[in-house]
Design an enzyme around this catalytic site. Structure first.
Site, PDB file in Angstrom:
ATOM      1  N   SER A  75     -11.374 -20.838  -2.167  1.00 53.29           N
ATOM      2  CA  SER A  75     -11.671 -20.136  -0.656  1.00 53.29           C
ATOM      3  C   SER A  75     -13.027 -19.835  -0.331  1.00 53.29           C
ATOM      4  CB  SER A  75     -10.815 -18.894  -0.745  1.00 53.29           C
ATOM      5  OG  SER A  75      -9.723 -18.996  -1.403  1.00 53.29           O
TER       6      SER A  75
HETATM    7  C1  LIG Z   1      -6.056 -20.917  -1.289  1.00 51.24           C
HETATM    8  S1  LIG Z   1      -5.419 -21.356  -2.814  1.00 51.24           S
HETATM    9  C2  LIG Z   1      -6.136 -20.011  -3.869  1.00 51.24           C
HETATM   10  C3  LIG Z   1      -7.565 -19.999  -4.330  1.00 51.24           C
HETATM   11  C4  LIG Z   1      -7.800 -19.297  -5.602  1.00 51.24           C
HETATM   12  N1  LIG Z   1      -7.675 -18.003  -5.799  1.00 51.24           N
HETATM   13  C5  LIG Z   1      -9.209 -19.748  -6.118  1.00 51.24           C
HETATM   14  O1  LIG Z   1     -10.094 -19.069  -6.598  1.00 51.24           O
HETATM   15  O2  LIG Z   1      -9.495 -20.969  -6.428  1.00 51.24           O
HETATM   16  C6  LIG Z   1      -3.717 -20.979  -2.630  1.00 51.24           C
HETATM   17  C7  LIG Z   1      -3.168 -21.329  -4.043  1.00 51.24           C
HETATM   18  O3  LIG Z   1      -1.665 -20.806  -3.784  1.00 51.24           O
HETATM   19  C8  LIG Z   1      -0.837 -21.563  -4.832  1.00 51.24           C
HETATM   20  N2  LIG Z   1       0.559 -21.171  -4.288  1.00 51.24           N
HETATM   21  C9  LIG Z   1       1.266 -21.415  -2.994  1.00 51.24           C
HETATM   22  N3  LIG Z   1       2.439 -20.993  -3.334  1.00 51.24           N
HETATM   23  C10 LIG Z   1       2.876 -20.541  -4.357  1.00 51.24           C
HETATM   24  C11 LIG Z   1       3.522 -19.762  -4.772  1.00 51.24           C
HETATM   25  N4  LIG Z   1       4.824 -19.402  -4.252  1.00 51.24           N
HETATM   26  N5  LIG Z   1       3.402 -18.900  -6.075  1.00 51.24           N
HETATM   27  C12 LIG Z   1       2.211 -19.087  -6.783  1.00 51.24           C
HETATM   28  N6  LIG Z   1       1.137 -19.802  -6.283  1.00 51.24           N
HETATM   29  C13 LIG Z   1       1.296 -20.459  -5.025  1.00 51.24           C
HETATM   30  C14 LIG Z   1      -1.099 -22.924  -4.056  1.00 51.24           C
HETATM   31  O4  LIG Z   1      -0.664 -24.096  -5.141  1.00 51.24           O
HETATM   32  C15 LIG Z   1      -2.621 -22.879  -4.327  1.00 51.24           C
HETATM   33  O5  LIG Z   1      -3.318 -23.097  -5.395  1.00 51.24           O
END
Ligand SMILES: C[S@@+](CC[C@H](N)C(=O)[O-])C[C@H]1O[C@@H](n2cnc3c(N)ncnc32)[C@H](O)[C@@H]1O
Length: 368
Positions: A75
């Site tokens: 992000s």
């Molecule tokens: C914007 S990224 C997160 C960025 C992260 N916090 C970082 O520091 O790099 C969103 C993440 O949420 C994950 N995601 C999507 N749906 C999800 C779910 N139902 N449960 C857990 N993770 C999920 C995606 O695979 C993705 O890796």
């Protein structure tokens, strides 16, 4: 949306993978940038105050090397800082993060809670989770990274003082509320299907309910099973659609798609409707409304110098009429901003909003 630049104690270059994805200038997909081939290009991305796409199309090999949909990212640093501030994480806290991604935010949370605290981070994509575990270990952090669906939280380590979701949600899962101690906080981008999401902070109460307020708008990818879908009717279908005109002008259309104006309210009043805007050239813009579930679709064709504008509508719902009515309601309610709404989730999971206006309070449930 802009956020203030804040200094974060963990450098992000330790977490950004060596292959990242950059949006094509035409906005029609993402192509890879490899650190090995282009160290300067990769570093410029890492040092910019921008999100970096780290996975496309849920990790499936993109056709012709072009990815269509970002599915994991690191992000935007100023947004990460704003979310951490909103979360108010203190030393000793137990924190649940949903969406581990690169692991960078999990490292920042681990720094904040210190040796007496605990961080659990849940990631749905097993490959993304495995890579995050390795990077975290290499950088000297050891939060628990769980591979699974974050909608269920992680009950074994509950209760949590703080829950943070680094992807957008439409519903606050009951599991997150149940696993947060009374008085604890949940911070997540939240919104309806319609427009931008808002950074929201919820406080959890003794009776299993939660209440919250909206902050600023932000663009985050959605949790996997809460993604929005759009429709692309064929030329023949569009030709056969109901066709009318609207006398609404550019200012009103702008209000309908703008978070600072009516879009948040419209989303609360028109369920399951997603708005997209396509600029065809300097003089032509299409505003489209989609409900993939009922296969309803509408388009307003904005042409400079040619008014009134054509409206085409397809399917069982008349989405333009619904949005038009919701915009009129927003005007009659005194143009409320997103921050004026009080948000609640009842113990049974019902999401509701309350708005106080000079003519009295309005309260309604937000469609599931
Ligand atoms: C914007 S990224 C997160 C960025 C992260 N916090 C970082 O520091 O790099 C969103 C993440 O949420 C994950 N995601 C999507 N749906 C999800 C779910 N139902 N449960 C857990 N993770 C999920 C995606 O695979 C993705 O890796």
């Amino acid at each position: 949306m802009t956020h203030s630049r804040a200094r974060l104690p963990v450098p992000r270059d330790r977490f950004v993978p060596s292959v990242v994805w950059l949006e094509n200038p035409a906005g029609d997909g993402f192509t890879p940038v490899s650190r090995t081939d282009d160290e300067a290009g990769w570093r410029a991305l890492v040092e910019a105050d921008e999100p970096i796409v780290t996975q496309v199309d849920d990790g499936r090999a993109p056709p012709n090397g072009v990815g269509l949909r970002p599915s994991s990212s690191c992000s935007q640093p100023s947004l990460v800082a704003a979310m951490l501030e909103e979360l108010d994480v203190r030393a000793g806290h137990r924190v649940l993060e949903i969406g581990t991604g690169t692991g960078w935010n999990a490292a920042l949370l681990t720094e904040r809670v210190g040796p007496r605290g605990r961080v659990v981070s849940v990631e749905v994509d097993s490959e993304v989770a495995d890579r995050a575990r390795i990077r975290l270990l290499r950088a000297g952090y050891s939060p628990l990274v769980v591979t699974g669906d974050g909608l269920a939280g992680h009950p074994p380590a509950a209760p949590y003082d703080r829950v943070v979701c680094t992807a957008s949600v439409r519903r606050i899962p009951r599991a997150w509320i149940a696993q947060t101690r009374p008085g604890g906080k949940i911070v997540t981008p939240w919104g309806t299907d319609y427009g931008d999401d808002a950074l929201t902070r919820w406080e959890v109460h003794e009776d299993g309910s939660a209440s919250g307020r909206c902050g600023t708008d932000l663009a985050f990818m959605r949790l996997r099973d809460q993604r929005r879908d759009f429709l692309e009717p064929s030329e023949d279908e569009i030709e056969a659609a109901d066709s009318t005109v609207t006398r609404r002008g550019g200012r009103e259309l702008f209000e309908m798609i703008s978070f600072a104006h009516a879009s948040f309210t419209i989303g609360l009043r028109v369920p399951n409707c997603y708005v997209t805007v396509e600029d065809l050239d300097a003089d032509h813009r299409n505003v489209e409304l989609h409900d993939a579930r009922s296969t309803s679709w509408a388009r307003v064709e904005l042409v400079r110098g040619l008014h009134p504008w054509t409206v085409r509508q397809l399917g069982p719902r008349r989405l333009w009429n619904e949005v038009d009515t919701a915009h009129r309601w927003w005007l009659s309610a005194g143009k409320p901003t997103p921050q004026q709404y009080e948000l609640t989730v009842s113990p049974d999971g019902t999401h509701a909003v309350r708005l106080d206006t000079p003519t009295g309070p309005h309260r309604w449930s937000v469609a599931a």
